[in-house]
Write a protein that holds these residues in place. Structure first.
Motif, mmCIF file in Angstrom:
data_model
loop_
_atom_site.group_PDB
_atom_site.id
_atom_site.type_symbol
_atom_site.label_atom_id
_atom_site.label_comp_id
_atom_site.label_asym_id
_atom_site.label_seq_id
_atom_site.Cartn_x
_atom_site.Cartn_y
_atom_site.Cartn_z
ATOM 1 N N LEU A 162 -0.051 -9.977 19.085
ATOM 2 C CA LEU A 162 -0.503 -9.254 17.907
ATOM 3 C C LEU A 162 0.514 -9.359 16.773
ATOM 4 C CD1 LEU A 162 -1.935 -5.994 19.559
ATOM 5 C CD2 LEU A 162 -3.069 -8.189 19.142
ATOM 6 N N PRO A 163 0.047 -9.192 15.523
ATOM 7 C CA PRO A 163 0.948 -9.253 14.368
ATOM 8 C C PRO A 163 2.000 -8.145 14.389
ATOM 9 C CG PRO A 163 -1.363 -9.386 13.686
ATOM 10 C CD PRO A 163 -1.354 -8.986 15.135
ATOM 11 N N ILE A 164 3.085 -8.377 13.679
ATOM 12 C CA ILE A 164 4.172 -7.393 13.593
ATOM 13 C C ILE A 164 3.661 -6.027 13.179
ATOM 14 C CG2 ILE A 164 6.260 -6.771 12.306
ATOM 15 C CD1 ILE A 164 6.910 -9.755 12.130
ATOM 16 N N ARG A 165 2.765 -5.998 12.219
ATOM 17 C CA ARG A 165 2.295 -4.722 11.658
ATOM 18 C C ARG A 165 1.549 -3.855 12.673
ATOM 19 N NH1 ARG A 165 -0.852 -8.815 9.553
ATOM 20 N NH2 ARG A 165 -3.082 -8.781 10.102
ATOM 21 N N SER A 166 1.162 -4.431 13.811
ATOM 22 C CA SER A 166 0.404 -3.666 14.809
ATOM 23 C C SER A 166 1.179 -2.450 15.305
ATOM 24 C CB SER A 166 0.034 -4.564 15.989
ATOM 25 O OG SER A 166 -0.758 -5.648 15.583
ATOM 26 N N TYR A 168 5.026 -2.341 14.596
ATOM 27 C CA TYR A 168 6.336 -2.288 13.950
ATOM 28 C C TYR A 168 6.191 -2.514 12.446
ATOM 29 C CZ TYR A 168 7.275 -3.416 18.863
ATOM 30 O OH TYR A 168 7.283 -3.441 20.240
ATOM 31 N N PRO A 169 5.400 -1.666 11.749
ATOM 32 C CA PRO A 169 5.143 -1.912 10.328
ATOM 33 C C PRO A 169 6.368 -1.763 9.431
ATOM 34 C CG PRO A 169 4.268 0.225 10.970
ATOM 35 C CD PRO A 169 4.687 -0.467 12.243
ATOM 36 N N ILE A 170 7.368 -1.019 9.896
ATOM 37 C CA ILE A 170 8.615 -0.865 9.143
ATOM 38 C C ILE A 170 9.717 -1.610 9.890
ATOM 39 C CG2 ILE A 170 10.364 0.738 8.291
ATOM 40 C CD1 ILE A 170 7.773 0.898 6.771
ATOM 41 N N ARG A 185 0.295 9.915 0.705
ATOM 42 C CA ARG A 185 -0.832 9.055 1.031
ATOM 43 C C ARG A 185 -1.136 9.160 2.521
ATOM 44 N NH1 ARG A 185 -0.023 2.898 0.542
ATOM 45 N NH2 ARG A 185 1.952 3.742 -0.201
ATOM 46 N N PRO A 186 -2.398 9.239 2.931
ATOM 47 C CA PRO A 186 -2.719 9.320 4.362
ATOM 48 C C PRO A 186 -2.093 8.170 5.146
ATOM 49 C CG PRO A 186 -4.668 9.801 3.053
ATOM 50 C CD PRO A 186 -3.608 9.339 2.087
ATOM 51 N N ILE A 187 -1.575 8.485 6.309
ATOM 52 C CA ILE A 187 -0.856 7.492 7.113
ATOM 53 C C ILE A 187 -1.717 6.270 7.410
ATOM 54 C CG2 ILE A 187 0.154 7.064 9.390
ATOM 55 C CD1 ILE A 187 2.025 8.568 7.610
ATOM 56 N N ARG A 188 -2.970 6.467 7.731
ATOM 57 C CA ARG A 188 -3.824 5.328 8.057
ATOM 58 C C ARG A 188 -4.084 4.438 6.847
ATOM 59 N NH1 ARG A 188 -8.337 7.963 12.171
ATOM 60 N NH2 ARG A 188 -7.037 7.915 14.055
ATOM 61 N N SER A 194 -2.205 -0.984 11.411
ATOM 62 C CA SER A 194 -1.289 -0.584 12.478
ATOM 63 C C SER A 194 -1.969 0.347 13.479
ATOM 64 C CB SER A 194 -0.062 0.117 11.901
ATOM 65 O OG SER A 194 0.649 -0.737 11.035
ATOM 66 N N TYR A 195 -1.568 0.185 14.746
ATOM 67 C CA TYR A 195 -2.020 1.087 15.804
ATOM 68 C C TYR A 195 -0.974 2.155 16.091
ATOM 69 C CZ TYR A 195 -5.469 -2.557 16.756
ATOM 70 O OH TYR A 195 -6.488 -3.471 16.653
ATOM 71 N N MET A 196 0.274 1.788 15.962
ATOM 72 C CA MET A 196 1.384 2.714 16.176
ATOM 73 C C MET A 196 2.465 2.447 15.144
ATOM 74 S SD MET A 196 1.907 2.702 20.340
ATOM 75 C CE MET A 196 0.510 2.676 21.465
ATOM 76 N N ILE A 197 3.346 3.429 14.983
ATOM 77 C CA ILE A 197 4.526 3.269 14.137
ATOM 78 C C ILE A 197 5.748 3.454 15.023
ATOM 79 C CG2 ILE A 197 5.776 4.048 12.099
ATOM 80 C CD1 ILE A 197 3.168 5.375 11.157
#
Length: 239
Positions: A162-166, A168-170, A185-188, A194-197
């Motif tokens: 999966l892509p990084i943003r899935s 590990y978006p930061i 701004r709403p997290i989603r 992203s699925y998780m942060i």
């Protein structure tokens, strides 16, 4: 993790088990976990705790592999907040940074051959003094060798990459932005793919989190972990 009892002094564990009927707190019998796996000798010899400054990290890195290999399922680090449904994600791992795969979140079916190859590599090349040698480093090495994934292919031996943003978006290099005030701004909407942060506890372990600060962490906790946040801030605005 290996204690016969859970610390209930802050009422967090009892409260959460009352709220979430499918939540179970269990202790781990490590001998059983590692028996009949390629990691059995590493555990039995205590190699994970020798000549290094982070034995608990080494143990956690190899234990997650043995548990998922034996039982199948999803593993996630404790320093993540889940912001979307993940039950449809099977046999997957995500890129973490650059051309490195992360071991902070993954799913494998029981006795998946990739996990066995990862454990066999660790058995022959265990480096307890090297951070990540039983986590991101070995996952990246095995899957690159098997599938030549330097071009970031999306599949390798049935495993979705999966892509990084899935998860590990930061990036870890700017982890502090997760704990700074941000617009509401709403997290989603902020992380639409992203699925998780992941909150990089290795770096942020002593970073204070203040209730109502407007940080991404506090916003995520407010929306997706309201009961935990409420209990954790009963006595103080920091948690």
């Amino acid at each position: 993790m290996t204690s016969p009892v859970a610390d209930q002094s802050d009422d967090l564990v009892p409260s959460l088990t009352r709220i979430y009927k499918n939540l179970r707190v269990v202790k781990v019998d490590l001998k059983t976990v590692f028996s009949d796996t390629p990691l059995e000798d590493i555990y039995a010899a205590g190699l994970w705790r020798k000549n290094n400054t982070w034995p608990e990290i080494n143990l956690a890195d190899i234990m997650r592999l043995a548990v998922v290999w034996k039982m199948g399922g999803l593993y996630a680090d404790s320093d993540v907040v889940c912001i979307r449904q993940v039950t449809h994600l099977t046999n997957m791992i995500a890129w973490q940074e650059g051309f490195t795969l992360g071991s902070g979140v993954f799913h494998f079916s029981r006795h998946h051959p990739v996990l066995k190859l990862v454990m066999e590599y660790i058995r022959e090349n265990f480096q307890p003094e090297k951070w990540g040698s039983s986590g991101p480093i070995v996952f990246t090495r095995i899957l690159k060798d098997l599938c030549d994934v330097k071009d970031k292919k999306k599949k390798c031996l049935g495993v979705s990459l999966l892509p990084i943003r899935s998860f590990y978006p930061i990036p870890s290099v700017i982890w502090k932005t997760l704990f700074m005030p941000q617009d509401p701004r709403p997290i989603r909407k902020r992380y639409p793919s992203s699925y998780m942060i992941h909150f990089w506890n290795q770096l942020s372990y002593d970073e204070p989190i203040v209730k109502g600060s407007g940080s991404i962490y506090d916003q995520a906790a407010t929306t997706f972990c309201p009961n935990t946040r409420r209990i954790a801030t009963k006595q103080s605005s920091g948690y």
